[in-house]
Design an enzyme around this catalytic site. Structure first.
Site, PDB file in Angstrom:
ATOM      1  N   GLU A 131     -30.948 -36.710  52.856  1.00 51.15           N
ATOM      2  CA  GLU A 131     -31.990 -35.751  53.224  1.00 51.15           C
ATOM      3  C   GLU A 131     -33.329 -36.451  53.391  1.00 51.15           C
ATOM      4  O   GLU A 131     -34.123 -36.106  54.258  1.00 51.15           O
ATOM      5  CB  GLU A 131     -32.125 -34.669  52.149  1.00 51.15           C
ATOM      6  CG  GLU A 131     -31.007 -33.650  52.159  1.00 51.15           C
ATOM      7  CD  GLU A 131     -31.058 -32.737  53.372  1.00 51.15           C
ATOM      8  OE1 GLU A 131     -30.755 -33.222  54.474  1.00 51.15           O
ATOM      9  OE2 GLU A 131     -31.374 -31.557  53.210  1.00 51.15           O
ATOM     10  N   THR A 184     -37.884 -29.544  60.874  1.00 48.88           N
ATOM     11  CA  THR A 184     -38.017 -29.292  59.437  1.00 48.88           C
ATOM     12  C   THR A 184     -39.365 -29.780  58.909  1.00 48.88           C
ATOM     13  O   THR A 184     -39.991 -29.135  58.066  1.00 48.88           O
ATOM     14  CB  THR A 184     -36.876 -30.000  58.683  1.00 48.88           C
ATOM     15  OG1 THR A 184     -35.641 -29.548  59.225  1.00 48.88           O
ATOM     16  CG2 THR A 184     -36.891 -29.652  57.220  1.00 48.88           C
TER      17      THR A 184
END
Lengths: 311, 311
Positions: A131, A184
């Site tokens: 991530e 994001t």
């Protein structure tokens, strides 16, 4: 073991009130990673499907293989080599935990090929590293549920303290992905760094209500607690038709509806698959009325998380 | 019914991470209200013990009788008259829900004398009005548990949404009241109106952890979740020896320790009465070492809340 194939599911992070602390896995969609051992050391990406050529093919820059290299380094293994194929079955930047699913499938696959030196829980920090490679910060609210399954609570990031809570068996998730894209990093950037004490209290009340509602199978309480006064009011601005689609879900049987992760996907929770399907159809229709195509997935909560598909 | 006596227990509000949303009742101490019917309409305070003469004797200004008048008005009763005696068994401004216990004992007593026109749940807004009279704002985190018993969660204030969660039977509370006083209004005044998003996330994680830990009887999780990064760091400045007393509790068997309500009382939660007593003795000793006298109460969680003591 010369060939391993692993699947890791999409996930809904935040779950309305639980920004960065709640996440759950769905049954589909999900990403698949195939590893084929090769004699020479080193990891080579041989194919990526479903990404429209947008993910890096360089093993160090791609989050799936980057995580594998990180795991090998941690284990002190220098002579391992494999070829990697990644099948992406959900769009990038969708809010469905796309990068997390790929990273989780990757660590689960390589751990299997290595003879399972690490437990599922121990794989978590490595998947979180994926991530970090993909989005710049090591969040666990997608990676956790994709790896472990169930409804995950991250009590603390430092030290990492993560646990799952039981959910009612009749709880279904509707995921609707409109054909638009949000980065994001952008979705995080527009958030304010300060929250009013009043909103903090309101959000804590909903967090407590959602945990208790899920654990007690109190659908009314779940419904009343699916309220986000901090993140949704800001991020929903980036999603066209947000209010209308959310209202359509609630009007057609959903307990609640909010943004999945950082969006633009929306998720709804419903009691029973029929309500989840009705809510999904209404959501899709509402996007369509505004000329926005969308894809729809309905599934129960995935209790197992990622799976190895080869024997 | 010509005479009613009611008892309402002290309460611990906030419970570390749950500012304004968590509260639980203890078995002692608590306040007692005695009502004796009189022929003439109107409410008259005939005696208050234990307040060192500090509470108003005027029925409209005193929160106990003020709440009774509010209840009578709501019910449209104009011909009711009674004499009121209030026995305060805990110090004012102690952080143990002193004003809430009095108001709750008052509404429970008058409701009983009137033949129970309202349910316990329905009495809640009236008892909250007592908090408004006493402290300027209508909070439910002391009034709720004192009235209903158990571990109370206030999901929302507007509309009021309150529920209780089960707690492990072996959970004990230690309450230590140092002989110093903090005004509730001051304790609220020093709080910042803004919270960092980072701290909001940390607090939400602990709220989720405490609810899940209590419901699953997971004492380790309860312990890890009794962390307050928002309120305690500010309010603890008003309490001499706070850090030392908290550390003494944890070193002597408590799962966690924080400020009870707005202080200056501290509470600890422990597994088993022996740990609760050991933690209490250590807390009291630590205050004593700094020349501060304190009173100590150890009890399990009060599951029933206020009780009518007359038949």
């Amino acid at each position: 073991m010369n060939f391993v194939k692993a699947f890791a599911p999409a996930t809904v992070a935040n779950v309305a009130c639980g920004f960065d602390i709640f996440g759950f896995a769905v049954k589909e969609p999900g990403d698949t990673v195939e590893l084929r051992r090769r004699d020479e050391p080193g990891i080579v990406i041989t194919d990526i499907t479903g990404d429209e050529g947008r993910l890096p093919r360089n093993a160090e820059k791609n989050s799936v293989t980057g995580v594998m290299l990180y795991l090998l380094k941690h284990l002190g293994i220098t002579d391992f080599g494999c070829e990697v194929v990644l099948h992406k079955n959900m769009p990038l930047g969708s809010g469905m935990g796309s990068s997390a699913a790929s990273a989780v499938a990757g660590v689960v696959a390589i751990n299997e090929m290595l003879g399972k030196p690490l437990t599922r829980q121990e794989l978590l920090p490595f998947a979180m590293e994926g991530e970090r490679i993909a989005s710049g910060s090591a969040h666990a609210d997608n990676v956790g549920p994709s790896l472990l399954g169930g409804f995950v609570v991250i009590r603390s990031y430092n030290p990492l303290d993560i646990f799952t809570i039981p959910v009612p068996g009749d709880l279904y998730c509707t995921l609707v992905h409109p054909d638009i894209e949000i980065n994001t990093k952008d979705a995080r950037f527009i958030l304010r760094n300060e929250v009013s004490l009043k909103n903090t209290i309101a959000q804590m009340g909903n967090v407590a209500g959602l945990v208790a509602g899920l654990m007690q199978a109190d659908y009314d309480l779940i419904s009343r607690s699916m309220v986000d006064v901090i993140i949704e009011p800001v991020r929903s601005i980036l999603i066209p038709q947000f209010k209308e689609v959310k209202q359509a879900a609630i009007d057609h049987g959903a307990l609640g509806c909010s943004i999945s992760g950082s969006g633009p996907s929306l998720f709804a929770l419903s009691r029973g698959v029929e309500n989840a399907q009705k809510a999904g159809a209404a959501m899709k229709d509402t996007f369509a009325d505004a000329g926005i195509a969308s894809s729809l997935h309905v599934s129960s909560i995935n209790q197992g998380g990622a799976v190895v598909l080869t024997e």
